[in-house]
Write a protein that holds these residues in place. Structure first.
Motif, mmCIF file in Angstrom:
data_model
loop_
_atom_site.group_PDB
_atom_site.id
_atom_site.type_symbol
_atom_site.label_atom_id
_atom_site.label_comp_id
_atom_site.label_asym_id
_atom_site.label_seq_id
_atom_site.Cartn_x
_atom_site.Cartn_y
_atom_site.Cartn_z
ATOM 1 N N VAL A 287 -5.753 45.265 0.808
ATOM 2 C CA VAL A 287 -5.613 43.857 0.439
ATOM 3 C C VAL A 287 -6.984 43.196 0.250
ATOM 4 O O VAL A 287 -7.127 42.229 -0.493
ATOM 5 C CB VAL A 287 -4.767 43.105 1.495
ATOM 6 N N SER A 288 -8.015 43.750 0.873
ATOM 7 C CA SER A 288 -9.379 43.237 0.685
ATOM 8 C C SER A 288 -10.036 43.860 -0.543
ATOM 9 O O SER A 288 -11.235 43.662 -0.774
ATOM 10 C CB SER A 288 -10.228 43.510 1.929
ATOM 11 N N ALA B 154 5.419 39.028 -17.987
ATOM 12 C CA ALA B 154 4.073 38.580 -17.623
ATOM 13 C C ALA B 154 4.017 38.297 -16.125
ATOM 14 O O ALA B 154 4.966 37.766 -15.540
ATOM 15 C CB ALA B 154 3.703 37.333 -18.418
ATOM 16 N N HIS B 155 2.908 38.647 -15.485
ATOM 17 C CA HIS B 155 2.843 38.609 -14.029
ATOM 18 C C HIS B 155 1.423 38.330 -13.556
ATOM 19 O O HIS B 155 0.446 38.691 -14.222
ATOM 20 C CB HIS B 155 3.300 39.958 -13.457
ATOM 21 N N TYR B 156 1.326 37.683 -12.406
ATOM 22 C CA TYR B 156 0.008 37.489 -11.795
ATOM 23 C C TYR B 156 -0.460 38.819 -11.221
ATOM 24 O O TYR B 156 0.261 39.495 -10.498
ATOM 25 C CB TYR B 156 0.060 36.446 -10.680
ATOM 26 N N ASP B 157 -1.679 39.192 -11.563
ATOM 27 C CA ASP B 157 -2.274 40.437 -11.093
ATOM 28 C C ASP B 157 -3.389 40.114 -10.104
ATOM 29 O O ASP B 157 -4.413 39.535 -10.478
ATOM 30 C CB ASP B 157 -2.820 41.230 -12.281
ATOM 31 N N TYR B 158 -3.180 40.475 -8.858
ATOM 32 C CA TYR B 158 -4.104 40.136 -7.782
ATOM 33 C C TYR B 158 -5.468 40.795 -7.972
ATOM 34 O O TYR B 158 -6.499 40.210 -7.665
ATOM 35 C CB TYR B 158 -3.469 40.567 -6.457
ATOM 36 N N ASP C 137 -2.472 41.789 6.399
ATOM 37 C CA ASP C 137 -2.711 40.578 5.619
ATOM 38 C C ASP C 137 -1.672 40.519 4.507
ATOM 39 O O ASP C 137 -1.252 41.553 3.982
ATOM 40 C CB ASP C 137 -4.103 40.607 4.979
ATOM 41 N N PHE C 138 -1.285 39.316 4.122
ATOM 42 C CA PHE C 138 -0.384 39.183 2.989
ATOM 43 C C PHE C 138 -1.027 39.788 1.749
ATOM 44 O O PHE C 138 -2.167 39.482 1.407
ATOM 45 C CB PHE C 138 -0.045 37.706 2.740
ATOM 46 N N TYR C 139 -0.266 40.656 1.066
ATOM 47 C CA TYR C 139 -0.754 41.373 -0.114
ATOM 48 C C TYR C 139 0.018 40.856 -1.322
ATOM 49 O O TYR C 139 1.208 41.121 -1.455
ATOM 50 C CB TYR C 139 -0.524 42.876 0.073
ATOM 51 N N LYS D 191 -13.123 34.072 3.767
ATOM 52 C CA LYS D 191 -13.494 33.623 5.116
ATOM 53 C C LYS D 191 -12.263 33.153 5.884
ATOM 54 O O LYS D 191 -12.057 33.556 7.047
ATOM 55 C CB LYS D 191 -14.516 32.494 4.998
ATOM 56 N N GLU D 192 -11.446 32.308 5.286
ATOM 57 C CA GLU D 192 -10.278 31.815 6.020
ATOM 58 C C GLU D 192 -9.281 32.945 6.281
ATOM 59 O O GLU D 192 -8.677 33.015 7.361
ATOM 60 C CB GLU D 192 -9.580 30.687 5.281
#
Length: 604
Positions: free
Chosen positions: A92-93, A145-149, A518-520, A550-551
């Motif tokens: 996730v990072s 169509a999609h959001y790509d992290y 962490d939320f992925y 940071k948060e």
């Protein structure tokens, strides 16, 4: 049948085939087990008389590897494998992972990033006029169509980038049969616009005869996050075979069209799927595929999930209607496992996405589908909800009575809220008595109700009642079995105060998680849409989202506040949230003050 599919041209020729009907390209190593989508699709095709060759993890740097079997008569089938290639490669990072459980000896580097796109483009380069059909989890969740992290942008439908002819979404058993038979009859892929569970590209909408819903255009959703949230909200309400309509997404000069999802499989169809002649292991050309360990001695009893957690993509991929196998089918598979030389008497799991779901949540779903605007369990259980563990309990009793079986465990997810809604304690008691291997993993995910509401999970109070009951039953049965909660940081809706509330809860129950998720933000989930837009697609209300590294690091550190390496992040978070009352030497404090030692206690 009764052997692995050909993986080399020589093996294909030994079968007397000069040309395969299909070549299946997978990002995973070749594992012929029904927990692997590639195995199910290829065995179904084989059972219908089609000649299928397996091209597992081809070298995408070499064109000739994609020409191993020549051009198939009907087409190439392309999937990233059991897992999304980007999730497989990156944490996730966004750091590169070191192991790939779906490759030989767990080695990383045997598949490319965005495997479906890369494989499809290579096939198109090798055979410009070949029919290319894409499917599996990577294609299914990127069908529009999609959001790509990983790129931090909205990408087009994967169908566009892959330059494929047709996309199959969902589990695909019905789709692949209809497509194969249509192609075999002489129809070209461009005419296959009428099949449920498929997505295609057209320039003219006149060929669409059924009613459709027009989504916001690709241009609009890339320039306005509110339009993106609206689009996802519409998609979210059209994921059920019975009440979904065709969705049309406009691009400049063409349209992407999504037909309604495929119908759920009947129990007989499920049984037939799992009765096919799988070898139940990895191909002998490999040394070892780590992913086999989780599934080798496990039974898949159901698919689909009406729990509908907002961070889970099951709603988009398998749907909310439960499909289950018969007791006879599962017992027959268990008997095959018992005969395997490495079986030690332990069935590791009997379940699916949610182990204790064995039938649709209500009678209405079997005729009209799942409610498009209501969830079955959240925020309160629906009045129509059928809560009954008796069928599952009977199945478990039959399995643990088989000769050669010492223990039957349940390791896939248990919905503790559904369990608590059952007025009959029989299953809960036998779960504790017979089916836990030292610890039971459950998923409260968080403890702050404002976060739980954005997750679509039950409130804290119900989880605490479950813990109390679980502890009581263990005491009554003289068991010492732990409860391990899965917890998530930085989910949309979680601010520092919510993270601190969770840390205080962990302090009070004396639990320090070894691992924290962490939320992925992966494609196809309501939570990912919230993460990107900072809006709830269901009502367009604003949602707080922790986005800065940071948060997110502070929220994660608070869940493991006892670790010395997390001290400075936890200190900074408590100061920032004006919760310095939790810095000190009192029992309620999470950390001690900087540079101070605990004062010595005077002896009386």
């Amino acid at each position: 049948m009764g052997q692995f599919l050909p993986v080399t041209r020589e093996e294909m020729l030994e079968r007397g085939w000069q040309q395969p009907d299909f070549v299946y390209i997978s990002g995973d190593a070749y594992v012929d087990h029904p927990s692997f989508g590639a195995a199910i699709i290829t065995r179904i095709l084989e059972s219908r008389g089609f000649k299928v060759c397996m091209l597992a993890q081809p070298d995408w740097r070499r064109l000739d590897d994609f020409q191993r079997f020549g051009k198939p008569r009907l087409g190439f089938l392309i999937s990233s494998g059991n897992i999304d290639s980007m999730v497989n490669h990156y944490s996730v990072s966004k750091k590169r992972r070191k192991k790939d459980s779906y490759s030989n000896n767990g080695e990383m580097g045997h598949r490319p990033d965005r495997a479906v796109i890369v494989y499809s483009q290579k096939v198109r380069q090798a055979y410009p006029d070949a029919t290319i059909l894409i499917g599996g989890i990577e294609a299914s969740l990127r069908r529009l169509a999609h959001y790509d992290y990983w790129d931090d942008k909205v990408r087009k439908s994967i169908l566009v980038d892959a330059r494929a002819d047709l996309l199959m979404y969902g589990m695909g058993e019905n789709s692949i049969i209809e497509i194969a038979e249509a192609l075999d009859s002489g129809l070209e892929a461009r005419y296959l616009t009428y099949l449920d569970g498929t997505v295609f590209k057209v320039k003219d909408l006149s060929m669409i005869s059924q009613d459709y819903v027009m989504l916001p255009s690709y241009h609009d959703i890339t320039h306005d996050k509110r339009e993106y949230a609206k689009s996802f909200g519409i998609q979210y309400r059209h994921t059920d075979h019975y009440n979904a309509k065709t969705l049309v997404e406009p691009y400049e000069g063409f349209y992407i069209v999504q037909n309604r999802p495929n119908r759920p499989l009947t129990q007989m169809e499920m049984d037939d799927t799992y009765a096919l002649p799988y070898q139940r292991t990895y191909h002998p050309s490999y040394d070892y595929i780590p992913a086999i360990e989780e599934v080798r001695f496990s039974l898949i009893s159901n698919r689909g999930c009406f729990g509908a957690c907002n961070f889970c993509a099951l709603n988009f991929h398998q749907g909310r209607i439960i499909q289950s196998r018969s007791h006879e089918s599962l017992i027959e598979e268990a008997k095959k496992m018992i005969q395997e030389p490495d079986f030690k008497g332990y069935i590791h799991d009997v379940g699916g996405p949610t182990a204790n779901f064995r039938f649709p949540s209500c009678q209405k779903q079997t005729r009209h589908g799942a409610c498009p605007t209501r969830q079955c369990l959240w925020p309160q259980p629906c009045r129509q909800l059928r809560v009954d563990h008796q069928d599952y309990l009977k199945l478990l009793r039959k399995l643990r009575s088989l000769d050669g079986v010492k223990k039957v465990f349940i390791r896939s997810g248990i919905r503790y809220d559904y369990l608590m809604y059952d007025q009959d304690d029989s299953f809960f008691k036998e779960l504790v008595q017979y089916h836990i291997s030292g610890q039971l993993k459950v998923a409260p995910e968080h403890i702050s109700n404002q976060v739980l509401d954005k997750m679509g999970k039950p409130h804290r109070e119900l989880y605490e009642k479950f813990v109390q009951k679980y502890t009581q039953l263990n005491k009554e049965m003289n068991k010492n079995q732990y409860l391990v909660p899965y917890l998530m940081s930085s989910h949309p809706g979680s601010d520092l105060n919510s993270a601190i509330e969770l840390a205080e809860y962990l302090r009070d129950i004396h639990h320090q998680p070894e691992q924290v998720q962490d939320f992925y933000p992966t494609p196809g989930t309501l939570s990912t849409a919230m993460y990107y837009t900072e809006l709830d697609p269901r009502d367009l209300s604003p949602v707080y989202v922790a986005k800065t590294p940071k948060e997110k690091a502070m929220q994660r550190a608070l869940m493991q506040y006892r670790r010395p390496q997390n001290y400075h992040l936890v200190y900074e978070a408590l100061v920032l949230a004006k919760r310095t009352d939790l810095i000190g030497f009192q029992k309620k404090c999470l950390i001690k003050p900087k540079g101070q030692k605990r004062p010595l206690q005077r002896r009386s």
